[in-house]
Enzyme design. Structure first.
Site, short mmCIF file in Angstrom:
data_model
loop_
_atom_site.label_atom_id
_atom_site.label_comp_id
_atom_site.label_asym_id
_atom_site.label_seq_id
_atom_site.Cartn_x
_atom_site.Cartn_y
_atom_site.Cartn_z
CG ASP A 11 -7.80 -8.06 -2.09
OD1 ASP A 11 -7.13 -7.66 -2.91
OD2 ASP A 11 -8.74 -9.34 -2.55
CB SER A 12 -9.56 -5.02 -3.57
OG SER A 12 -9.91 -6.45 -4.63
CE1 TYR A 43 -9.48 -0.67 -2.80
CE2 TYR A 43 -7.70 -1.86 -2.28
CZ TYR A 43 -8.40 -1.51 -1.85
OH TYR A 43 -8.52 -1.37 -0.76
CB CYS A 74 -4.79 -6.77 -4.26
SG CYS A 74 -5.63 -5.61 -5.51
CB THR A 76 -5.44 -3.48 -7.89
OG1 THR A 76 -5.60 -4.43 -9.25
CG2 THR A 76 -5.28 -1.85 -8.98
CD GLU A 158 -15.59 -10.95 -6.23
OE1 GLU A 158 -17.04 -10.26 -5.78
OE2 GLU A 158 -14.22 -10.36 -5.80
CB CYS A 190 -6.20 -11.16 -11.14
SG CYS A 190 -7.11 -10.78 -10.60
CB THR A 191 -6.43 -12.01 -5.53
OG1 THR A 191 -7.23 -11.11 -5.96
CG2 THR A 191 -4.93 -11.21 -4.41
CG HIS A 192 -10.48 -12.49 -7.91
ND1 HIS A 192 -10.05 -11.91 -7.47
CD2 HIS A 192 -12.23 -12.00 -7.29
CE1 HIS A 192 -11.52 -10.57 -7.02
NE2 HIS A 192 -12.19 -11.89 -6.50
N1 DGL Z 1 -7.42 -8.06 -6.12
C1 DGL Z 1 -7.57 -7.97 -7.73
C2 DGL Z 1 -6.04 -7.96 -7.61
O1 DGL Z 1 -5.53 -8.73 -7.16
C3 DGL Z 1 -8.58 -8.15 -8.23
C4 DGL Z 1 -9.82 -7.37 -7.71
C5 DGL Z 1 -10.30 -5.98 -7.65
O2 DGL Z 1 -10.10 -5.74 -9.02
O3 DGL Z 1 -10.72 -5.58 -6.57
O4 DGL Z 1 -5.77 -6.82 -8.99
#
Ligand code: DGL
Length: 280
Positions: A11-12, A43, A74, A76, A158, A190-192
């Protein structure tokens, strides 16, 4: 047939840990190697070519660890780089978009599906395409899709502000159009975002189905391991769970702890994948 090699997950940064947690729940015997590209995150605001390059570098790193499968944890990176990774990887690659689209199509009753994600993911249109494709496969007609980028959600997650007034107000602002449209199913693409699911659910109101793409992806991982005959045997010592970050390990572990709940990472090592040469 069994295969005790680990599953590589990247992941990012730390968001992919919400996917990792679901993989641990779903296939507890599997060893995992997680790479968080914290030094180059986020990302979600970067260009397609950059994300493809980063993702190919991350793939190279995980391949040096002799993984049997790659999970792009991730959204993205899945949206921008899955096709490229699939072409170049010598092991199966799992992304997070298709599993989420499938669950959304099977959950909706009124055919109105909302998708919330980073700006990058929304701009690709990949989720919309995936939902439309899945809906067509399932013979569903009159599907309506409403998309909304919610970039501030990443920082709020975060920061650990999962259930605060600021988060609630931000959610009210972002989600207003989706609420007004009457969506009954909302993909947290989105993972978050699953970390904010309490607030997101409350703002959207009763009856909303929130789709956690991590959960849906873990299910796909489990099915693929069975299909390919590459599940791990149960080991007396338990599975191996390694962590790497391109930023400082101490920082990673501090921020990662709340994402992982009980499975706190320790012994995280530093690795920068940007030394790998890749051609796009
Ligand atoms: N992990 C990214 C996603 O799921 C979110 C965080 C980022 O922008 O890096 O899109």
């Amino acid at each position: 047939m069994t295969d005790n090699r680990p599953i590589g997950v990247f992941d990012s940064g730390i968001g992919g840990l919400t996917v990792l947690r679901e993989i641990w729940n779903s296939v507890p015997n599997e060893s995992t190697i997680y790479f968080g590209d914290n030094s180059r995150a986020p990302y979600g605001t970067k260009s397609k070519s950059t994300i493809i390059r980063y993702s190919l570098q991350n793939l190279k790193f995980l391949e040096t660890k002799d993984v049997k499968m790659i999970v792009i944890a991730c959204n993205t990176a899945s949206a921008y780089a899955y096709e490229e990774l699939k072409k170049r990887a010598n092991v199966p690659v799992v992304e997070v978009v298709t599993p989420g689209a499938d669950v959304a199509c099977r959950s909706t009753k009124n055919g109105k599906i909302g998708i919330i994600a980073t700006k990058g993911t929304i701009s690709t249109g990949v989720y919309k395409d995936a939902v439309e494709r899945r809906a067509a496969e399932l013979g569903m007609k009159d599907i309506e899709i409403f998309e909304q980028a919610c970039p501030l959600f990443v920082s709020l997650a975060e920061e650990g502000w999962w259930d605060t007034e600021v988060t609630r107000l931000t959610a009210e602002e972002y989600l207003k159009p989706l609420k007004e449209a009457g969506v009954d199913t909302l993909v947290m693409a989105c993972t978050h975002y699953p970390l904010l699911s309490k607030v997101i659910g409350e703002v959207m109101g009763e009856g909303i189905v929130l789709v956690n793409t991590g959960e849906a992806t873990a299910q796909v991982v489990s099915e693929l391991l069975n299909k390919e005959g590459i599940s791990s045997e149960e080991s007396a010592d338990g599975p191996v769970r390694e962590f790497y970050t391109s930023d400082e390990p101490e920082l990673f572990e501090k921020v990662a702890a709340p994402f992982l709940g009980e499975g706190l990472p320790s012994g995280t090592r530093h690795f920068s994948t940007d030394k790998y040469e890749v051609t796009i």
